[in-house]
Scaffold this active site. Sequence first.
Site, PDB file in Angstrom:
ATOM      1  N   CYS A  61       0.827  -1.214   0.000  1.00 20.20           N
ATOM      2  CA  CYS A  61       0.000   0.000   0.000  1.00 20.20           C
ATOM      3  C   CYS A  61       0.859   1.261   0.000  1.00 20.20           C
ATOM      4  O   CYS A  61       0.337   2.354  -0.189  1.00 20.20           O
ATOM      5  CB  CYS A  61      -0.917   0.033   1.215  1.00 20.20           C
ATOM      6  SG  CYS A  61      -2.109  -1.282   1.240  1.00 20.20           S
TER       7      CYS A  61
ATOM      8  N   HIS B 172      -9.019   4.491  -0.688  1.00 21.12           N
ATOM      9  CA  HIS B 172      -7.691   3.905  -0.595  1.00 21.12           C
ATOM     10  C   HIS B 172      -7.487   2.914  -1.748  1.00 21.12           C
ATOM     11  O   HIS B 172      -7.491   1.700  -1.550  1.00 21.12           O
ATOM     12  CB  HIS B 172      -7.558   3.226   0.773  1.00 21.12           C
ATOM     13  CG  HIS B 172      -6.238   2.562   1.047  1.00 21.12           C
ATOM     14  ND1 HIS B 172      -5.043   2.982   0.502  1.00 21.12           N
ATOM     15  CD2 HIS B 172      -5.926   1.493   1.835  1.00 21.12           C
ATOM     16  CE1 HIS B 172      -4.070   2.202   0.947  1.00 21.12           C
ATOM     17  NE2 HIS B 172      -4.574   1.283   1.751  1.00 21.12           N
TER      18      HIS B 172
END
Lengths: 134, 388
Positions: free
Chosen positions: B83, B335
């Site tokens: 991420c 996200h």
Amino acid sequence: MGRPMQVARHWRHFREKYALIGGKCENGHVFFPKRPVCPVCGSRNVEEYQFSGKGKVISWTIVRNPPSGFEYYKPYPLALVQLEEGPVVLAQLTDVDPDEIHEGMEVEMVTRKIREFGEDGIILYAYKFRPPIK
Amino acid sequence: MEKPVIIGVGMVPVGEHWRVSLRDMAVEALLNAMDDAGIDKVDSLYVGNMASGSFIEQENLGALIADWAGLGNIPAVKVEAACGSGGAAVQEGAKAVMAGLEDIVAVVGVEKMTDAWPSDATRYLAYAADAEYELFHGASFVALNALIMRLYMKTYGYTEEDLAHFAVNAHANGAKNPYAMFKKPITVDTVLKSPYVADPIKLFDAAPMCDGAAAVIITSKEKAEELGVPKDKMVELAGFWRAIDTINFANREDFLTLKAAKVAAEKAYKIAGVTAKDIDFFEVHDAFTVMAALSLEALGVAEKGKGAMLAKEGQIAIDGDYPIQTMGGLKARGHPVGATGVYQTVEAVLQLRGEAPEGIQVPDAEVGLTQNIGGTGSNITVNILRRV
């Protein structure tokens, strides 16, 4: 059709997965799983170490939205278990009512089925932890 | 060493973009950034992406996106740090400029998550953890963060309600951001009434599955002046660093310290010549409410164990002492995992230019920080941006 080499992929770790065998360096540091370099002191002189399998729960959760392959087993408890020798292991808890799990709960290691029904048809086994049989 | 500047930004709104492909989003964000910078070609491309091979069965994103954007035979490569890929890609692009190898570098962060089944997507995200000793046991990313949240609450005496304030803050700001996925404010009750995903993490403690792309154009100050870029459009990358920690969360030295963030921040502060007190806003990696708390502590904004207190006291709001999630954060803006670090960078640039949407402009912002977490804290980047 499954992927090739899945038997090799999982079997290569059967000592760690089935029997909780980790590592111990020349300076006495123990860790799980075994690895070529001691995470504490950097020693490269590492041998196998058999953990007792006794430990206690330091944190846990109930997995309700599992990764694919685990849908059949949900909801299942997952915990951080601190072994009596010191290292912490992530593992599922078994033979326990989720409402009874608590911080500091004593547990012992057992070898259990982790997953089947994969596209490869392989049944995976490894360590889990349960409250000791009284 | 001369510090690089960002002269162009672009992005697409975060959402569930079923009608477009990854390449479409990436090219749109990239062309927007190039237009913003007033250029029509770049010397190289860095793509921040986490799991395109899993989510959409497409790799070699460097070639794909450079080709699709008509950039010619330039060097182009995908940068992967889970991420944290977006933040890492920005750093790689900046390094290329600082090295003098390339004059103008484009960085695109892109991810398309919603083409996959939810349970498959959950599995793909867990590839960032330890596949053989975490995912193997059925650990999803939410579950791993839930173990941290329970420890944090137990150790420091917080409740689920205390941590819910991070989600409320995110949505309050996201409601004013036209690029955010979620544009409605929420209350603490909204969070507390949402279902458990992995106890004690509830649906509203976690960031969504979504699609998005964001891009920045990086060059040297000298080149920017040569291109005639106005000073108030330039934002300097004043300092950056990144660090790793154990891939497996169970092997951490301290479960309640984001050591990688601490190391990266201390180095970035030193390079930028600032401390946490000099930073006007922090785009932290709030994929989960507890991660926002731990991030504030690791960045030196709050003392250890006091991160959640800042949220509770309202100090993280736009008009607070330490604004975070200024445009919604991961929680409300969304996200799209590999793109997140570039979204944070774009948002920081807009804040520092004074171009943030109405109601979420941090007044007189001079210095901003972005912190992008890969894994459960195993690969973390910290970037500090400053107005020129």
